[in-house]
Design an enzyme around this catalytic site. Structure first.
Site, PDB file in Angstrom:
ATOM      1  N   ASP A  12       1.218  -0.803  -0.031  1.00  0.00           N
ATOM      2  CA  ASP A  12      -0.012   0.102   0.521  1.00  0.00           C
ATOM      3  C   ASP A  12       0.774   1.155   0.262  1.00  0.00           C
ATOM      4  OD1 ASP A  12       0.582  -0.530   2.693  1.00  0.00           O
ATOM      5  OD2 ASP A  12      -0.300   0.610   2.980  1.00  0.00           O
ATOM      6  N   GLU A  66      -0.052  -0.600   6.118  1.00  0.00           N
ATOM      7  CA  GLU A  66       0.993  -0.869   6.881  1.00  0.00           C
ATOM      8  C   GLU A  66       1.096   1.261   6.900  1.00  0.00           C
ATOM      9  OE1 GLU A  66       4.841   1.627   8.171  1.00  0.00           O
ATOM     10  OE2 GLU A  66       4.050   1.753   6.219  1.00  0.00           O
ATOM     11  N   GLU A  67       0.457   2.025   6.238  1.00  0.00           N
ATOM     12  CA  GLU A  67       0.564   3.264   5.836  1.00  0.00           C
ATOM     13  C   GLU A  67      -0.478   3.898   7.214  1.00  0.00           C
ATOM     14  OE1 GLU A  67       2.652   4.726   5.080  1.00  0.00           O
ATOM     15  OE2 GLU A  67       3.834   3.922   3.214  1.00  0.00           O
ATOM     16  N   ASP A 102      12.491  -1.171   3.994  1.00  0.00           N
ATOM     17  CA  ASP A 102      11.105  -0.078   4.276  1.00  0.00           C
ATOM     18  C   ASP A 102      11.815   1.658   5.118  1.00  0.00           C
ATOM     19  OD1 ASP A 102       8.967   0.708   3.186  1.00  0.00           O
ATOM     20  OD2 ASP A 102       8.155   0.262   5.098  1.00  0.00           O
ATOM     21  N   HIS A 148       5.950  10.310   0.650  1.00  0.00           N
ATOM     22  CA  HIS A 148       4.792  10.852   1.570  1.00  0.00           C
ATOM     23  C   HIS A 148       4.801  12.339   0.836  1.00  0.00           C
ATOM     24  CE1 HIS A 148       4.007   7.832   5.530  1.00  0.00           C
ATOM     25  NE2 HIS A 148       4.771   7.014   4.231  1.00  0.00           N
TER      26      HIS A 148
HETATM   27  N1  BES Z   1       8.741   3.128   5.589  1.00  0.00           N
HETATM   28  C1  BES Z   1       8.393   3.789   6.431  1.00  0.00           C
HETATM   29  C2  BES Z   1       9.237   4.190   7.575  1.00  0.00           C
HETATM   30  C3  BES Z   1      10.114   4.412   7.298  1.00  0.00           C
HETATM   31  C4  BES Z   1      10.645   5.408   6.172  1.00  0.00           C
HETATM   32  C5  BES Z   1      10.979   4.968   8.623  1.00  0.00           C
HETATM   33  C6  BES Z   1      12.014   5.789   6.330  1.00  0.00           C
HETATM   34  C7  BES Z   1      12.533   5.062   8.792  1.00  0.00           C
HETATM   35  C8  BES Z   1      13.163   5.890   7.619  1.00  0.00           C
HETATM   36  C9  BES Z   1       6.832   3.531   7.216  1.00  0.00           C
HETATM   37  O1  BES Z   1       6.293   3.162   5.592  1.00  0.00           O
HETATM   38  C10 BES Z   1       6.031   4.725   7.144  1.00  0.00           C
HETATM   39  O2  BES Z   1       6.005   6.175   6.438  1.00  0.00           O
HETATM   40  N2  BES Z   1       5.453   4.527   8.446  1.00  0.00           N
HETATM   41  C11 BES Z   1       4.402   5.384   9.182  1.00  0.00           C
HETATM   42  C12 BES Z   1       4.145   5.215   9.890  1.00  0.00           C
HETATM   43  C13 BES Z   1       2.974   4.259  10.211  1.00  0.00           C
HETATM   44  C14 BES Z   1       2.249   3.977  11.266  1.00  0.00           C
HETATM   45  C15 BES Z   1       1.491   5.290   9.638  1.00  0.00           C
HETATM   46  C16 BES Z   1       5.934   7.126  10.025  1.00  0.00           C
HETATM   47  O3  BES Z   1       6.933   6.348  10.059  1.00  0.00           O
HETATM   48  O4  BES Z   1       5.453   7.820   9.571  1.00  0.00           O
HETATM   49 MN    MN Z   2       7.281   2.357   4.259  1.00  0.00          MN
HETATM   50 MN    MN Z   3       5.405   5.048   4.788  1.00  0.00          MN
END
Ligand code: BES
Ligand code: MN
Ligand code: MN
Length: 461
Positions: free
Chosen positions: A88, A158-159, A185, A432
């Site tokens: 996703d 995940e998102e 990731d 993002h």
């Molecule tokens: N892949 C990211 C997290 C990430 C990116 C960690 C770069 C370290 C370096 C993941 O898809 C993400 O965006 N996680 C969200 C948390 C989630 C609960 C929506 C975040 O970190 O905001």
């Molecule tokens: Mn991610």
């Molecule tokens: Mn992400």
């Protein structure tokens, strides 16, 4: 040239075309209008796994979006690597800031990616990085070099907090039995400075609403005599940090793990250039908690940020109005050993306690997630380090990241497994954000490095 490198070289154009096909499907998990596309993406991932040589491929239903499972078990005596990723993506907005369409991938050169980068939502986070593992499986199958058993678990939420992945993991512990979890990731420092992520921040996410009068009011007739919810909310939010940008919620720092001087010195050795950092963001100065460096503020310290704030009149021209309510979305990034539920509770109690009597306050918790740290002295880390050393010609640096992948702590709790965060994105890849991209160099380097991880992991175990 090794048979693996040769196979990658012979097939590199197709590897990009296949990723393009995946990137064309708008698998936005946050927006229910894209439900069919998310489901279509799960099918596409399942088919690509089958073609790459995976067996027992399944689209596992959950109360939410399905989890794609696949495996290749060579010999029960060999170690098993469980690959996790997500299919996703984040919503693409604001659309007008994209140079080319988010779901119409194209290759363009950038300063950081002189060989070209793939521009599309999900190119880096996480379709591009997840698909490297699918292609790595193909490479290992076709060259007969698979050194470990492998299982894939690719999710579609995940998102939006991975709620149903926890549900799935709890019910499928045997199916998911493995020796290590491998995840791409996250990012690395630079294309000539490989790094491995050894920590992730946790997350507590809340929505707040401040209500004043029971309807919008004329700001001349009532202004000055009743609470303006936007004014009140702004002041309440501003008070959550003091002048040193320390968070003022009582008890907020109680469980924070402080790093030793030795650990902080080790951290300071990772390459970082403040001038480049400021320049890349068009900032004349950085901003953060007193007493900590920029890399520390962005990884080992907890934060509180407003992600969105709205209320009142935001249309064209002027409307003289005192709004009835104001809302904000607030995220707190947490570090070991802060507990998201406890922090959310502390936030709620404090936020309610600082509200003036002239308004009502509601705090609604959203998803949260636990922080994670991984040691560097286990077989998984060593295998990743050796793999990157072999493919990059440099020993990777261990780095704690500021981002969150909440499910990683749950994997440890439920499956008793450490996750190795071997990511190949760059912070500048705009995940993002509009114009997300992923370097072709990074994509190919990942496909090259993953089989080396398998090789070294089999040797380390
Ligand atoms: N892949 C990211 C997290 C990430 C990116 C960690 C770069 C370290 C370096 C993941 O898809 C993400 O965006 N996680 C969200 C948390 C989630 C609960 C929506 C975040 O970190 O905001
Ligand atoms: Mn991610
Ligand atoms: Mn992400």
């Amino acid at each position: 040239m090794s048979s693996q490198k040769n196979y990658i070289e012979q097939n590199k154009e197709r590897f990009v075309e296949e990723l393009f096909d995946l990137l064309r499907i708008p698998s936005i998990s946050a927006d229910s209008a894209y439900k069919n596309d998310v489901l279509k993406t799960a099918e596409a991932v399942a088919n690509s796994l089958k073609k790459a040589g995976a067996e027992a491929v399944e689209i596992c239903e959950t109360p939410g979006y399905p989890i794609v499972y696949g495996e290749r078990i060579l010999d029960p005596n060999l170690p098993t690597v469980l690959v996790y990723g997500h299919y996703d993506v984040q919503p693409p907005d604001p659309m007008e800031l994209w140079t080319t369409k988010p779901f119409d991938p194209v290759i363009r050169k950038t300063d950081k990616h002189p060989d070209g980068a793939i521009f599309a939502r999900g190119a880096c986070d996480d379709k591009g990085q997840m698909f490297m593992h699918v292609k790595a499986l193909e490479v290992m199958t076709q060259t007969n070099t698979l050194a470990c058993n492998v299982k894939f678990m690719i999710e579609g939420e995940e998102e939006v907090g991975s709620e149903n992945l926890g549900w799935f993991v709890k019910r499928n512990k045997e199916k998911l039995a493995a020796d290590v979890i491998l995840i791409s990731d996250t990012g690395m420092i630079a294309n000539d400075t490989p790094s491995i992520t050894t920590g992730l921040r946790g997350l507590s996410y809340v929505e707040v609403k401040v209500t004043g009068p029971n309807r919008d009011l004329h700001s001349g007739l009532y202004g000055g005599a009743v609470a303006n919810p936007i004014n009140v909310l702004s002041k309440m939010i501003a008070s959550l940090q003091d002048d040193n940008l320390h968070i003022t919620i009582p008890g907020f720092y109680a469980d924070v793990q402080e790093l030793s001087e030795v650990e902080r010195e080790a951290m300071a050795e990772a390459p970082f250039n403040l001038d480049h950092y400021k320049k890349a963001l068009d900032l004349s100065d950085v901003h953060g908690e007193l007493g900590y460096s920029t890399p520390e503020r962005a990884s080992i310290r907890p934060t509180l940020d407003v992600n969105g704030i709205w209320g009142g009149y935001t249309g064209e021209g002027a409307k003289t109005v005192i709004p009835s309510w104001a809302k904000a979305k607030i995220s707190m990034r947490l570090v070991p050993h802060q507990d998201p539920e406890k922090i959310t509770q502390l936030f709620k109690e404090h936020f309610e306690s600082i509200a003036p009597k002239s308004v009502k306050v509601e705090v609604t918790p959203h998803h949260g997630g636990l922080p994670y740290v991984s040691p560097t002295d286990n077989p998984g880390y060593k295998a990743a380090s050796k793999a990157m050393e072999e493919s990059f010609g440099k020993t990777p640096v261990p780095v704690r990241s500021g981002g969150s992948i909440p499910i990683v702590a749950l994997f440890e709790q439920e499956l008793g497994l450490k996750s190795i965060l071997m990511g190949f994105g760059l912070d500048s890849d705009a995940i993002h954000s509009p114009n997300e991209h992923y370097g072709l160099f990074n994509y190919y380097k990942g496909i090259e490095t993953i089989p080396l991880f398998f090789k070294h992991f089999a040797q380390e175990m």
